[in-house]
Write a protein that holds these residues in place. Sequence first.
Motif, PDB file in Angstrom:
ATOM      1  N   GLU A  77       0.875  -1.175   0.000  1.00  0.00           N
ATOM      2  CA  GLU A  77       0.000   0.000   0.000  1.00  0.00           C
ATOM      3  C   GLU A  77       0.909   1.221   0.000  1.00  0.00           C
ATOM      4  OE1 GLU A  77      -3.272  -0.079   2.704  1.00  0.00           O
ATOM      5  OE2 GLU A  77      -3.273  -2.266   2.792  1.00  0.00           O
ATOM      6  N   PRO A  78       1.215   1.735  -1.159  1.00  0.00           N
ATOM      7  CA  PRO A  78       2.225   2.802  -1.274  1.00  0.00           C
ATOM      8  C   PRO A  78       1.662   4.159  -0.854  1.00  0.00           C
ATOM      9  CG  PRO A  78       1.336   2.288  -3.435  1.00  0.00           C
ATOM     10  CD  PRO A  78       0.621   1.394  -2.467  1.00  0.00           C
ATOM     11  N   LEU A  79       1.764   4.462   0.434  1.00  0.00           N
ATOM     12  CA  LEU A  79       1.087   5.646   0.974  1.00  0.00           C
ATOM     13  C   LEU A  79       1.587   6.954   0.359  1.00  0.00           C
ATOM     14  CD1 LEU A  79       0.708   4.689   4.746  1.00  0.00           C
ATOM     15  CD2 LEU A  79      -0.900   4.362   2.851  1.00  0.00           C
ATOM     16  N   ASN A  80       2.914   7.077   0.168  1.00  0.00           N
ATOM     17  CA  ASN A  80       3.435   8.317  -0.439  1.00  0.00           C
ATOM     18  C   ASN A  80       2.874   8.518  -1.843  1.00  0.00           C
ATOM     19  OD1 ASN A  80       5.035   8.744   1.801  1.00  0.00           O
ATOM     20  ND2 ASN A  80       6.785   7.654   0.920  1.00  0.00           N
ATOM     21  N   LEU A  81       2.909   7.459  -2.613  1.00  0.00           N
ATOM     22  CA  LEU A  81       2.393   7.544  -3.983  1.00  0.00           C
ATOM     23  C   LEU A  81       0.903   7.839  -3.999  1.00  0.00           C
ATOM     24  CD1 LEU A  81       3.867   4.646  -6.130  1.00  0.00           C
ATOM     25  CD2 LEU A  81       4.110   7.106  -6.508  1.00  0.00           C
ATOM     26  N   ARG A  82       0.213   7.171  -3.100  1.00  0.00           N
ATOM     27  CA  ARG A  82      -1.237   7.390  -3.044  1.00  0.00           C
ATOM     28  C   ARG A  82      -1.553   8.863  -2.842  1.00  0.00           C
ATOM     29  NH1 ARG A  82      -3.817   2.527   0.691  1.00  0.00           N
ATOM     30  NH2 ARG A  82      -3.614   0.855  -0.847  1.00  0.00           N
ATOM     31  N   SER A  83      -0.819   9.478  -1.921  1.00  0.00           N
ATOM     32  CA  SER A  83      -1.155  10.886  -1.679  1.00  0.00           C
ATOM     33  C   SER A  83      -0.588  11.794  -2.767  1.00  0.00           C
ATOM     34  CB  SER A  83      -0.726  11.325  -0.274  1.00  0.00           C
ATOM     35  OG  SER A  83       0.648  11.144  -0.117  1.00  0.00           O
ATOM     36  N   GLN A  84       0.596  11.464  -3.299  1.00  0.00           N
ATOM     37  CA  GLN A  84       1.132  12.285  -4.401  1.00  0.00           C
ATOM     38  C   GLN A  84       0.205  12.260  -5.619  1.00  0.00           C
ATOM     39  OE1 GLN A  84       4.976  10.689  -5.484  1.00  0.00           O
ATOM     40  NE2 GLN A  84       5.833  11.118  -3.458  1.00  0.00           N
ATOM     41  N   LEU A  85      -0.333  11.092  -5.911  1.00  0.00           N
ATOM     42  CA  LEU A  85      -1.083  10.920  -7.166  1.00  0.00           C
ATOM     43  C   LEU A  85      -2.589  11.016  -6.978  1.00  0.00           C
ATOM     44  CD1 LEU A  85       0.995   7.876  -8.464  1.00  0.00           C
ATOM     45  CD2 LEU A  85       1.135  10.214  -9.319  1.00  0.00           C
ATOM     46  N   GLY A  86      -3.037  10.931  -5.723  1.00  0.00           N
ATOM     47  CA  GLY A  86      -4.469  11.026  -5.467  1.00  0.00           C
ATOM     48  C   GLY A  86      -5.246   9.750  -5.739  1.00  0.00           C
ATOM     49  N   ARG A 325      11.324   6.612  -9.754  1.00  0.00           N
ATOM     50  CA  ARG A 325      10.256   7.225  -8.958  1.00  0.00           C
ATOM     51  C   ARG A 325       9.635   6.213  -7.996  1.00  0.00           C
ATOM     52  NH1 ARG A 325       5.031  10.892 -10.622  1.00  0.00           N
ATOM     53  NH2 ARG A 325       4.350  11.169  -8.456  1.00  0.00           N
ATOM     54  N   LEU A 326       9.417   5.012  -8.491  1.00  0.00           N
ATOM     55  CA  LEU A 326       8.838   3.968  -7.637  1.00  0.00           C
ATOM     56  C   LEU A 326       9.793   3.649  -6.482  1.00  0.00           C
ATOM     57  CD1 LEU A 326       6.424   1.972  -7.353  1.00  0.00           C
ATOM     58  CD2 LEU A 326       7.847   0.276  -8.516  1.00  0.00           C
ATOM     59  N   SER A 327      11.065   3.487  -6.817  1.00  0.00           N
ATOM     60  CA  SER A 327      12.051   3.177  -5.779  1.00  0.00           C
ATOM     61  C   SER A 327      12.056   4.256  -4.699  1.00  0.00           C
ATOM     62  CB  SER A 327      13.459   3.102  -6.380  1.00  0.00           C
ATOM     63  OG  SER A 327      13.545   2.087  -7.339  1.00  0.00           O
ATOM     64  N   ALA A 328      12.158   5.523  -5.157  1.00  0.00           N
ATOM     65  CA  ALA A 328      12.348   6.619  -4.209  1.00  0.00           C
ATOM     66  C   ALA A 328      11.084   6.944  -3.426  1.00  0.00           C
ATOM     67  CB  ALA A 328      12.834   7.861  -4.962  1.00  0.00           C
ATOM     68  N   PHE A 333      12.198  -1.536  -5.304  1.00  0.00           N
ATOM     69  CA  PHE A 333      13.099  -1.431  -6.449  1.00  0.00           C
ATOM     70  C   PHE A 333      12.801  -2.590  -7.399  1.00  0.00           C
ATOM     71  CE2 PHE A 333      17.882  -1.987  -7.649  1.00  0.00           C
ATOM     72  CZ  PHE A 333      17.699  -1.305  -8.840  1.00  0.00           C
ATOM     73  N   THR A 334      12.229  -2.279  -8.547  1.00  0.00           N
ATOM     74  CA  THR A 334      11.844  -3.325  -9.497  1.00  0.00           C
ATOM     75  C   THR A 334      12.665  -3.201 -10.770  1.00  0.00           C
ATOM     76  OG1 THR A 334       9.960  -4.318 -10.684  1.00  0.00           O
ATOM     77  CG2 THR A 334       9.971  -1.926 -10.504  1.00  0.00           C
ATOM     78  N   GLU A 335      12.831  -4.280 -11.485  1.00  0.00           N
ATOM     79  CA  GLU A 335      13.606  -4.224 -12.735  1.00  0.00           C
ATOM     80  C   GLU A 335      12.821  -3.458 -13.795  1.00  0.00           C
ATOM     81  OE1 GLU A 335      13.605  -8.753 -13.805  1.00  0.00           O
ATOM     82  OE2 GLU A 335      13.432  -7.660 -15.691  1.00  0.00           O
ATOM     83  N   PRO A 336      13.486  -3.058 -14.882  1.00  0.00           N
ATOM     84  CA  PRO A 336      12.805  -2.202 -15.870  1.00  0.00           C
ATOM     85  C   PRO A 336      11.470  -2.754 -16.375  1.00  0.00           C
ATOM     86  CG  PRO A 336      15.150  -2.216 -16.300  1.00  0.00           C
ATOM     87  CD  PRO A 336      14.941  -3.201 -15.186  1.00  0.00           C
TER      88      PRO A 336
END
Length: 391
Positions: A77-86, A325-328, A333-336
């Motif tokens: 549950e990527p909380l930072n992403l959730r709030s950055q992206l809405g 962006r996903l990593s940070a 950290f996922t492969e390309p």
Amino acid sequence: MEFFYRCSLCQRRYTIVPELTLCPECSALQLPDQPLHGILEVELEGTVGSELDIFDLLPVERSYFPPAPVGDTPLWEPLNLRSQLGFEKLYIKDDGSNPTSSFKDRASYLVSAFAKKCGIEEIALASTGNAGSSMAGIGAAAGQKITLFLPKTAPIAKLVQALQYGARVYRVDGSYDQAFQISLEYSRRKGGMNRNTAYNPMTLEGKKTVSLELFKTLGRAPDSVFVAVGDGCILSGVYKGFRDLKQLGFISEIPKVIGVQAENSAAIYRALRTGEFTPEATSTVADSICVDVPSNGLHALTQIQTFNGELMTVSDEEILAAQARLSASTGLFTEPAGAAAFAGFLKAAPGLDRQQTIVVLTTGNGLKDSQSAQRGIHMPQELISSLSDIL
Ligand SMILES: *Cc1c(COP(=O)(O)O)cnc(C)c1O
């Protein structure tokens, strides 16, 4: 529960036996440089209880599976992403946390169990890297002999992984498509099982478990799933899981599946628009989805068309930016190739309903190809010898 093979083209039904890979009638019509004709799907017949047990839906009994913890991968549950992206209900299913660090373990696991059940000790395959290192690892857990044909472009980590697991590895001076042909020829002459993606029906069937897990974890099916597409086997596996769930009455609608291809390796995307598969030399930073002729292309295309799915493309720059962006923002950290799915989500986000439950599948661990990942970051060039150098 009873299990059969059914041809995805002519709908003929067959008994499941290890010698049978493609539908004999339809594969006789195979043209060169075209996706495989006559892919067999596993068909379920019967009912299950109201509590979903994933093994009940697999065509090989539990006791044949090797002792490796495949699947049950975490749903982040990527909380930072959730709030950055809405997007409040954005999830990331991390299949890089499988035993050999890629989604391919789901297929290898079932293939290994099937070979064990049939008393077959050697499994051969061609791979861009992950399927090979996966089969090598899962085969090691099972005590099976693995023979692998890898194109010379495979990232070194995947080659080293396969060798560490004790597989016999032949490096092919050519593309994945050439390795594919060589491995088929090898299996024809030497016997044993061939695990080539899409060619062996258990690969597609094994990959369906991701959708079953999503249903179990979320308590419902997601509204949409983003998945990277090379051969199109994961995409079809995702659909197969949802179709089984629907057949058994667990869900009433098939979720929207959005397949993401790399701009310069987008055969299925092009076929959706033009109606035909035209081979083109491909290249992308995402080696796992770099495929000239997608072996499961026809099948994947039909699934997309039947269930109102979508295909899109992303550039290498978008993939590398999405990876960083996903990593940070999440610590994942996922492969390309895994990042391609996230890049697809980022690109599609403005047109998506923010209330939806959306899952992005990350299919491989970033450490599998650190060379490519270096292109998305700035490597510090200067060396320091004391703190005063930077203060
Ligand atoms: C194999 C693979 C894919 C693509 O799967 P296909 O079935 O070829 O479409 C995506 N990501 C990773 C990491 C893979 O290894």
